[in-house]
Design a protein around this motif. Structure first.
Motif, PDB file in Angstrom:
ATOM      1  N   LYS A 119       0.850  -1.188   0.000  1.00 49.53           N
ATOM      2  CA  LYS A 119       0.000   0.000   0.000  1.00 49.53           C
ATOM      3  C   LYS A 119       0.891   1.245   0.000  1.00 49.53           C
ATOM      4  CE  LYS A 119      -3.858   1.687   2.849  1.00 49.53           C
ATOM      5  NZ  LYS A 119      -3.299   2.888   3.473  1.00 49.53           N
ATOM      6  N   GLY A 120       0.409   2.308  -0.603  1.00 49.08           N
ATOM      7  CA  GLY A 120       1.185   3.557  -0.640  1.00 49.08           C
ATOM      8  C   GLY A 120       1.131   4.280   0.702  1.00 49.08           C
ATOM      9  N   GLY A 121       2.051   5.216   0.883  1.00 49.06           N
ATOM     10  CA  GLY A 121       2.012   6.108   2.041  1.00 49.06           C
ATOM     11  C   GLY A 121       2.370   5.470   3.374  1.00 49.06           C
ATOM     12  N   VAL A 122       3.053   4.310   3.353  1.00 46.34           N
ATOM     13  CA  VAL A 122       3.363   3.637   4.625  1.00 46.34           C
ATOM     14  C   VAL A 122       4.727   4.039   5.195  1.00 46.34           C
ATOM     15  CG1 VAL A 122       1.910   1.638   4.098  1.00 46.34           C
ATOM     16  CG2 VAL A 122       4.330   1.595   3.480  1.00 46.34           C
ATOM     17  N   GLY A 123       5.490   4.816   4.419  1.00 51.81           N
ATOM     18  CA  GLY A 123       6.775   5.294   4.942  1.00 51.81           C
ATOM     19  C   GLY A 123       8.010   4.784   4.202  1.00 51.81           C
ATOM     20  N   LYS A 124       7.830   4.293   2.982  1.00 54.34           N
ATOM     21  CA  LYS A 124       8.999   3.775   2.229  1.00 54.34           C
ATOM     22  C   LYS A 124      10.079   4.825   2.051  1.00 54.34           C
ATOM     23  CE  LYS A 124       6.526   2.970  -1.381  1.00 54.34           C
ATOM     24  NZ  LYS A 124       5.237   3.226  -0.782  1.00 54.34           N
ATOM     25  N   THR A 125       9.652   6.025   1.625  1.00 51.96           N
ATOM     26  CA  THR A 125      10.658   7.055   1.330  1.00 51.96           C
ATOM     27  C   THR A 125      11.336   7.512   2.615  1.00 51.96           C
ATOM     28  OG1 THR A 125       9.373   7.681  -0.596  1.00 51.96           O
ATOM     29  CG2 THR A 125      11.007   9.261   0.163  1.00 51.96           C
ATOM     30  N   THR A 126      10.535   7.654   3.676  1.00 52.08           N
ATOM     31  CA  THR A 126      11.102   8.058   4.971  1.00 52.08           C
ATOM     32  C   THR A 126      12.122   7.008   5.437  1.00 52.08           C
ATOM     33  OG1 THR A 126       8.923   8.980   5.456  1.00 52.08           O
ATOM     34  CG2 THR A 126      10.445   8.770   7.303  1.00 52.08           C
ATOM     35  N   VAL A 127      11.749   5.741   5.314  1.00 53.84           N
ATOM     36  CA  VAL A 127      12.654   4.665   5.730  1.00 53.84           C
ATOM     37  C   VAL A 127      13.901   4.647   4.838  1.00 53.84           C
ATOM     38  CG1 VAL A 127      12.921   2.142   5.787  1.00 53.84           C
ATOM     39  CG2 VAL A 127      10.898   3.195   6.807  1.00 53.84           C
ATOM     40  N   VAL A 280       7.991  -2.918  10.147  1.00 57.82           N
ATOM     41  CA  VAL A 280       6.659  -2.393  10.465  1.00 57.82           C
ATOM     42  C   VAL A 280       6.853  -0.940  10.917  1.00 57.82           C
ATOM     43  CG1 VAL A 280       4.525  -2.743  11.736  1.00 57.82           C
ATOM     44  CG2 VAL A 280       5.977  -4.702  11.211  1.00 57.82           C
ATOM     45  N   ASN A 281       6.215  -0.032  10.207  1.00 61.03           N
ATOM     46  CA  ASN A 281       6.379   1.404  10.496  1.00 61.03           C
ATOM     47  C   ASN A 281       5.094   1.941  11.132  1.00 61.03           C
ATOM     48  OD1 ASN A 281       7.508   3.990  10.484  1.00 61.03           O
ATOM     49  ND2 ASN A 281       6.764   4.448   8.419  1.00 61.03           N
ATOM     50  N   MET A 282       5.243   3.072  11.780  1.00 67.01           N
ATOM     51  CA  MET A 282       4.132   3.797  12.425  1.00 67.01           C
ATOM     52  C   MET A 282       3.399   2.919  13.431  1.00 67.01           C
ATOM     53  SD  MET A 282       2.482   6.181   9.504  1.00 67.01           S
ATOM     54  CE  MET A 282       3.078   6.046   7.824  1.00 67.01           C
ATOM     55  N   VAL A 283       4.187   2.264  14.293  1.00 62.93           N
ATOM     56  CA  VAL A 283       3.628   1.384  15.318  1.00 62.93           C
ATOM     57  C   VAL A 283       3.273   2.200  16.557  1.00 62.93           C
ATOM     58  CG1 VAL A 283       4.214  -0.470  16.924  1.00 62.93           C
ATOM     59  CG2 VAL A 283       4.847  -0.674  14.524  1.00 62.93           C
ATOM     60  N   ILE A 314       9.319   0.687  13.630  1.00 63.72           N
ATOM     61  CA  ILE A 314       9.583   2.108  13.909  1.00 63.72           C
ATOM     62  C   ILE A 314       8.294   2.689  14.476  1.00 63.72           C
ATOM     63  CG2 ILE A 314      10.232   4.345  12.893  1.00 63.72           C
ATOM     64  CD1 ILE A 314      11.543   2.704  10.604  1.00 63.72           C
ATOM     65  N   PRO A 315       8.376   3.410  15.594  1.00 66.07           N
ATOM     66  CA  PRO A 315       7.140   3.912  16.194  1.00 66.07           C
ATOM     67  C   PRO A 315       6.506   5.030  15.362  1.00 66.07           C
ATOM     68  CG  PRO A 315       9.056   4.705  17.415  1.00 66.07           C
ATOM     69  CD  PRO A 315       9.566   3.755  16.375  1.00 66.07           C
ATOM     70  N   GLU A 316       5.207   5.167  15.513  1.00 67.30           N
ATOM     71  CA  GLU A 316       4.512   6.348  15.004  1.00 67.30           C
ATOM     72  C   GLU A 316       5.029   7.502  15.849  1.00 67.30           C
ATOM     73  OE1 GLU A 316       0.376   6.394  13.980  1.00 67.30           O
ATOM     74  OE2 GLU A 316       1.437   7.998  12.943  1.00 67.30           O
ATOM     75  N   SER A 317       5.521   8.561  15.235  1.00 70.97           N
ATOM     76  CA  SER A 317       6.246   9.537  16.042  1.00 70.97           C
ATOM     77  C   SER A 317       6.101  10.947  15.494  1.00 70.97           C
ATOM     78  CB  SER A 317       7.726   9.109  16.070  1.00 70.97           C
ATOM     79  OG  SER A 317       8.583  10.198  16.097  1.00 70.97           O
ATOM     80  N   LYS A 318       5.789  11.863  16.407  1.00 71.55           N
ATOM     81  CA  LYS A 318       5.675  13.270  16.009  1.00 71.55           C
ATOM     82  C   LYS A 318       7.041  13.801  15.556  1.00 71.55           C
ATOM     83  CE  LYS A 318       1.631  14.894  18.407  1.00 71.55           C
ATOM     84  NZ  LYS A 318       1.320  14.085  19.617  1.00 71.55           N
ATOM     85  N   VAL A 320       9.257  12.194  13.883  1.00 74.58           N
ATOM     86  CA  VAL A 320       9.468  11.815  12.480  1.00 74.58           C
ATOM     87  C   VAL A 320       8.742  12.819  11.579  1.00 74.58           C
ATOM     88  CG1 VAL A 320       8.965  10.066  10.742  1.00 74.58           C
ATOM     89  CG2 VAL A 320       9.812   9.369  12.982  1.00 74.58           C
ATOM     90  N   ILE A 321       7.494  13.124  11.950  1.00 76.15           N
ATOM     91  CA  ILE A 321       6.706  14.061  11.126  1.00 76.15           C
ATOM     92  C   ILE A 321       7.390  15.434  11.110  1.00 76.15           C
ATOM     93  CG2 ILE A 321       4.461  15.235  10.945  1.00 76.15           C
ATOM     94  CD1 ILE A 321       3.219  12.687  12.130  1.00 76.15           C
ATOM     95  N   ARG A 322       7.890  15.843  12.295  1.00 74.32           N
ATOM     96  CA  ARG A 322       8.563  17.150  12.365  1.00 74.32           C
ATOM     97  C   ARG A 322       9.801  17.155  11.450  1.00 74.32           C
ATOM     98  NH1 ARG A 322      10.727  18.208  17.848  1.00 74.32           N
ATOM     99  NH2 ARG A 322       8.686  17.454  18.448  1.00 74.32           N
TER     100      ARG A 322
HETATM  101  N1  LIG Z   1       7.306   6.654  11.766  1.00 76.33           N
HETATM  102  C1  LIG Z   1       6.407   7.569  11.387  1.00 76.33           C
HETATM  103  N2  LIG Z   1       5.700   8.258  12.318  1.00 76.33           N
HETATM  104  C2  LIG Z   1       4.783   9.161  11.953  1.00 76.33           C
HETATM  105  N3  LIG Z   1       4.496   9.470  10.687  1.00 76.33           N
HETATM  106  C3  LIG Z   1       5.153   8.835   9.716  1.00 76.33           C
HETATM  107  C4  LIG Z   1       6.170   7.859  10.001  1.00 76.33           C
HETATM  108  N4  LIG Z   1       6.652   7.385   8.832  1.00 76.33           N
HETATM  109  C5  LIG Z   1       5.981   8.043   7.862  1.00 76.33           C
HETATM  110  N5  LIG Z   1       5.089   8.907   8.380  1.00 76.33           N
HETATM  111  C6  LIG Z   1       4.116   9.779   7.674  1.00 76.33           C
HETATM  112  O1  LIG Z   1       3.712   9.127   6.490  1.00 76.33           O
HETATM  113  C7  LIG Z   1       3.861   9.994   5.383  1.00 76.33           C
HETATM  114  C8  LIG Z   1       4.229   9.188   4.169  1.00 76.33           C
HETATM  115  O2  LIG Z   1       5.566   8.726   4.283  1.00 76.33           O
HETATM  116  P1  LIG Z   1       6.420   8.359   3.000  1.00 76.33           P
HETATM  117  O3  LIG Z   1       6.346   9.433   1.980  1.00 76.33           O
HETATM  118  O4  LIG Z   1       7.758   7.963   3.491  1.00 76.33           O
HETATM  119  O5  LIG Z   1       5.596   7.099   2.502  1.00 76.33           O
HETATM  120  P2  LIG Z   1       5.782   6.294   1.125  1.00 76.33           P
HETATM  121  O6  LIG Z   1       5.467   4.879   1.433  1.00 76.33           O
HETATM  122  O7  LIG Z   1       7.092   6.594   0.508  1.00 76.33           O
HETATM  123  O8  LIG Z   1       4.623   6.953   0.260  1.00 76.33           O
HETATM  124  P3  LIG Z   1       4.384   6.736  -1.331  1.00 76.33           P
HETATM  125  O9  LIG Z   1       3.730   5.398  -1.476  1.00 76.33           O
HETATM  126  O10 LIG Z   1       3.471   7.875  -1.660  1.00 76.33           O
HETATM  127  O11 LIG Z   1       5.725   6.802  -1.999  1.00 76.33           O
HETATM  128  C9  LIG Z   1       4.913  10.997   5.823  1.00 76.33           C
HETATM  129  O12 LIG Z   1       4.765  12.225   5.190  1.00 76.33           O
HETATM  130  C10 LIG Z   1       4.686  11.122   7.287  1.00 76.33           C
HETATM  131  O13 LIG Z   1       3.688  12.093   7.509  1.00 76.33           O
END
Ligand SMILES: Nc1ncnc2c1ncn2[C@@H]1O[C@H](COP(=O)(O)OP(=O)(O)OP(=O)(O)O)[C@@H](O)[C@H]1O
Ligand SMILES: [Mg+2]
Length: 382
Positions: A119-127, A280-283, A314-318, A320-322
């Motif tokens: 699924k999209g938006g789960v944090g791949k790019t952040t990770v 597992v992200n945003m736990v 990785i915990p759900e974390s403010k 990370v968002i900041r």
């Molecule tokens: N550990 C975390 N804690 C809180 N929020 C998070 C965390 N990881 C990611 N996010 C939130 O999720 C959003 C999406 O993250 P990211 O862009 O890394 O996802 P992605 O899987 O790369 O998305 P896409 O599928 O669109 O490429 C971030 O902008 C952030 O707000």
């Protein structure tokens, strides 16, 4: 002959940073066979030479033969911008910050890791970004490539504005050295790799150019991280199948877990023996982490006979968002936050798990990856 304050001339043949630079001696540590010098300048501009670069060092004004070869072992930015380099008789490629597993970095072929999700938006790019920085800190030379064909947002998220991208390489205007940029903490970034989806349509000349460029990248990277798109389209799975290993990111959300399973199933049906790892992200709760881990590992084993290696959560974390808002990796800006600590553990486990390619070294590297990728794109007709 080397003493604090002595002006130096540095020369490097590193394909990315070829040139002559001005520097000066800050201190000499004979015992450790190390020299600390000021960060090099070229025409008054600071040059961020990466750790591992080999330099020719000589006192300014002296003849070439008074120089010696040195390797950059580390860099500091505070309180002063400096480089620590080897003194003569101390040259060693593994001398830069030692990989924490005690092994040497991988020499001259890269380990290709695809980071993906169902699924999209789960944090791949952040990770991907933070893993890249963490591995870079561990002493590996890491190159991050955005192969998400929909969006190329790594550069944007890091507030970088690269002048060139892969399109300039493929049309012959620029070489790979000219398009790669350096992000935070030595992380190399190859911008705009979305052009790679047209692999099946490249001319022979363009393909040769790409292969040659990736061979160069192989020589300067230990680890290449591919930040892919989400889902099970061939545009994503081709990158997974060609990589040496796959890191699947999911959140505890049941939809994300189901989609992660569907993705693993699709990949496992297309190729046997894949090395798949899970984050597992945003736990929010430890119980969520335990549930996802148990369910996914068991389902993959029971129904797909596909082993899954658990890397961590990785915990759900403010924080990370900041850090995302501040356009800075959380691992750099908030190195003590819980997300950073957990991510460091994940990277250690990632490095600790040996890949198949390490057992068969001739089969690894970007050279193999790009050939495999082209075959896959040709076969899937994309
Ligand atoms: N550990 C975390 N804690 C809180 N929020 C998070 C965390 N990881 C990611 N996010 C939130 O999720 C959003 C999406 O993250 P990211 O862009 O890394 O996802 P992605 O899987 O790369 O998305 P896409 O599928 O669109 O490429 C971030 O902008 C952030 O707000
Ligand atoms: Mg993304």
């Amino acid at each position: 002959m080397l003493h604090p304050g002595l002006p130096l001339k540095l020369t490097t043949n590193n394909s990315l940073y070829r040139g002559n630079y001005d520097s000066k001696v800050i201190s000499v540590d004979e015992e450790e066979k190390q020299l600390i010098i000021s960060a090099p300048l070229q025409n008054g501009r600071l040059i961020l030479l990466p750790v591992g670069t080999i330099l020719k060092v000589r006192p300014a004004g002296s003849s070439e033969d008074l120089g010696f070869q040195a390797e950059i072992l580390s860099r500091t930015f505070q309180p002063q911008r400096t480089l620590t380099v080897t003194l003569p008789h101390a040259i060693s490629h593994s001398g830069r910050a030692k990989p924490q597993d005690g092994s040497q970095a991988h020499g001259h072929t890269a380990r290709v890791i695809a980071v993906t999700s169902g699924k999209g938006g789960v944090g791949k790019t952040t990770v991907s970004i933070n893993m890249g920085v963490a591995l870079s800190r561990m002493g590996y030379r890491v190159c991050l490539i955005d192969v998400d064909l929909g969006t190329a947002n790594i550069e944007f998220l890091l507030n970088l504005n690269p002048p060139y991208n892969i399109a300039h390489l493929l049309n012959g205007e620029k070489s790979i050295d000219e398009i790669i940029i350096e992000g935070p903490e030595n992380l190399l970034i190859l911008p705009g790799a979305s052009g790679l989806d047209r692999l099946a349509n490249l001319s022979q000349w363009q393909f040769t150019r790409l292969v040659n460029s990736f061979n160069k990248l192989d020589q300067i990277s230990d680890i290449v991280i591919l930040d892919t798109g989400a889902g099970i389209s061939a545009n994503v799975t081709n990158f997974l199948l060609a990589a040496d290993e796959i890191v699947v990111v999911t959140t505890p959300d049941p939809h994300a877990v189901l989609d992660a399973y569907a993705l693993i199933k699709t990949a496992a049906q297309k190729k046997e023996g894949l090395q798949i790892k899970l984050i597992v992200n945003m736990v929010e709760k430890a119980s969520d982490e335990a549930r996802v881990k148990l369910n996914l590992l068991k389902a993959c084993q029971d129904h797909l006979s596909q082993p899954l290696t658990y890397l961590g959560a990785i915990p759900e974390s403010k924080t990370v968002i900041r850090s995302i808002r501040e356009m800075d990796p959380f691992i750099s800006r908030y190195p003590d936050c819980s997300a950073a600590t957990r991510l460091q553990g994940i990277c250690s486990r990632l490095i600790g798990t040996k890949t198949k390619v390490e057992q068969e070294p001739e089969k690894k590297g970007l050279h193999r990856f790009i050939g495999e990728l082209q075959k896959l794109f040709n076969a899937s007709g994309e």
